[in-house]
Write an enzyme that holds these catalytic residues in place. Structure first.
Site, mmCIF file in Angstrom:
data_model
loop_
_atom_site.group_PDB
_atom_site.id
_atom_site.type_symbol
_atom_site.label_atom_id
_atom_site.label_comp_id
_atom_site.label_asym_id
_atom_site.label_seq_id
_atom_site.Cartn_x
_atom_site.Cartn_y
_atom_site.Cartn_z
ATOM 1 C CG HIS A 179 40.578 -10.978 22.242
ATOM 2 N ND1 HIS A 179 40.528 -12.024 21.347
ATOM 3 C CD2 HIS A 179 40.230 -9.857 21.547
ATOM 4 C CE1 HIS A 179 40.140 -11.565 20.157
ATOM 5 N NE2 HIS A 179 39.951 -10.263 20.246
ATOM 6 C CB CYS A 221 37.254 -7.340 20.775
ATOM 7 S SG CYS A 221 38.364 -7.568 19.380
#
Ligand code: A2P
Length: 340
Positions: free
Chosen positions: A245, A132
């Site tokens: 994130h 990710c």
């Protein structure tokens, strides 16, 4: 009738698997049958797919010859055992674990960056989905890389607990409640308290002092950009955010690029939304922009005052969507459109 594709979601009861099912239902992917697959612990459970429910099947007994594409997100050891079996049965695997990412014969793909690599799937029938943190970074950097080249990337990440999985989200909820009620906390998933804290360790430590999460960003960036010379220096930090994130990225380019040139370039790039007005709140954040959305959001674009060819960026994306489930489904869409 136009062609449809049968899809197996392996890890369908997990944080990423559930999102894969919801993205499959909301996009115009030509799905035929959809199979929800997980461990024997979940046999008979139901998971949502659009406005209906699918009954979960046991991976150990699942017949992959029924599926055209398998979206795997049940951990590396599961992929190690079952992805080759699925591929041998004619089911092309898009694997969201780290199991095959560093294998030279298996493509590692971010559709906005290196969609051409998908064609290499034929050798093993497996395509790897990157980590990710790497995905959102390379989506944001690719337009700059193509325009002026990049020599070096310094990056600090601020990563959400959903990247670890459902148990980690429960740990954050529980510790937060325990602390707000003046009770002692339980620490099980992470090495230290995650609530109201920041942990500079994601995955295990390696011999060079970096963590595996940090080295994944180095290895994967080089493989995706096909550039072994690019220098990447990451620090990966887990923070008490559920989804999204964030990354503070500092790059050194080969040729000078101004912040306004970078702003214009990124504003036109696929998959990117620029939010950068240089006023209070004029930047994207994990919770307010990225969570639940598909784009990689970029803000705080500025020239580095300490380096002639330095540029700084703040990049956020939903780690479960673009960082995992959505990227896998975009790969599946290209497979269906151009390859099978
Ligand atoms: P299960 O719910 O049956 O354990 P998360 O990353 O959110 O923790 O989710 C992990 C996913 O991977 C879940 O769907 C989980 O299924 C699945 N999984 C874990 N281990 C196995 C296994 N040995 N076989 C099949 N699925 C597994």
């Amino acid at each position: 009738m136009s062609k449809t594709y049968n899809i197996a979601v392996v890890g369908a009861t997990g944080a990423v698997g559930e999102t894969m099912l919801s993205i499959l239902a909301e996009r115009a992917f030509p799905v035929g049958d959809v199979y929800a697959v997980a461990s024997s612990r979940s046999i008979g459970k139901r998971v949502a797919f659009g406005n209906r429910y699918l009954v979960v099947e046991d991976l150990a007994d699942f017949d992959f010859s029924k599926a055209d594409i398998g979206l795997f997100s049940a951990g590396a050891s599961v992929s190690k055992e079952y992805a080759p079996k699925a591929a041998d049965s004619g089911c092309i695997v898009v694997d969201n674990t780290s199991q095959f990412r560093y294998d030279d014969e298996i493509p590692l793909v971010v559709p906005e960056v290196n969609p051409e690599a998908i064609a290499l799937y034929r050798k093993h029938g497996i395509i790897a989905n990157p980590n990710c943190s790497t995905i959102q970074m390379v989506v944001a950097l690719k337009p700059i890389y193509d325009a002026v080249g990049i020599e070096r990337i310094n990056v600090c990440t601020y990563q959400a607990v959903s990247g670890t999985g459902k148990e980690a989200m429960e740990e954050l909820i529980k510790q937060t409640a325990q602390l707000l009620n003046g009770k002692p906390i339980e620490v099980t998933v992470y090495p230290k308290q995650i609530a109201f804290n920041a942990l500079p360790q994601i995955d295990v430590f390696l011999d060079n002092g970096y963590t595996k999460e940090e080295m994944k960003m180095v290895w994967e960036t080089r493989k995706i950009l096909q550039d072994d010379a690019i220098q990447v220096n990451p620090t990966a930090v887990r923070i008490p955010v559920f989804y999204g994130h964030s990354e503070a990225i500092h790059i050194e380019t080969k040729e000078k690029i101004t912040s306004s040139q970078a702003h214009t370039l990124l504003g036109k790039a696929p998959g990117i939304t620029v939010v950068d007005t240089r006023e209070a709140g004029g930047f994207p954040t994990a919770v307010t922009e990225s969570a639940g959305n598909d784009a990689v959001f970029v803000g705080r674009i500025r020239e580095d005052i300490s380096h002639l060819r330095g540029l700084d960026l703040w990049v956020v994306a939903d780690n479960v969507r673009k960082g995992a489930a959505l990227n896998s489904i975009q790969i599946a869409e290209i497979l269906a459109k151009n390859h099978i």
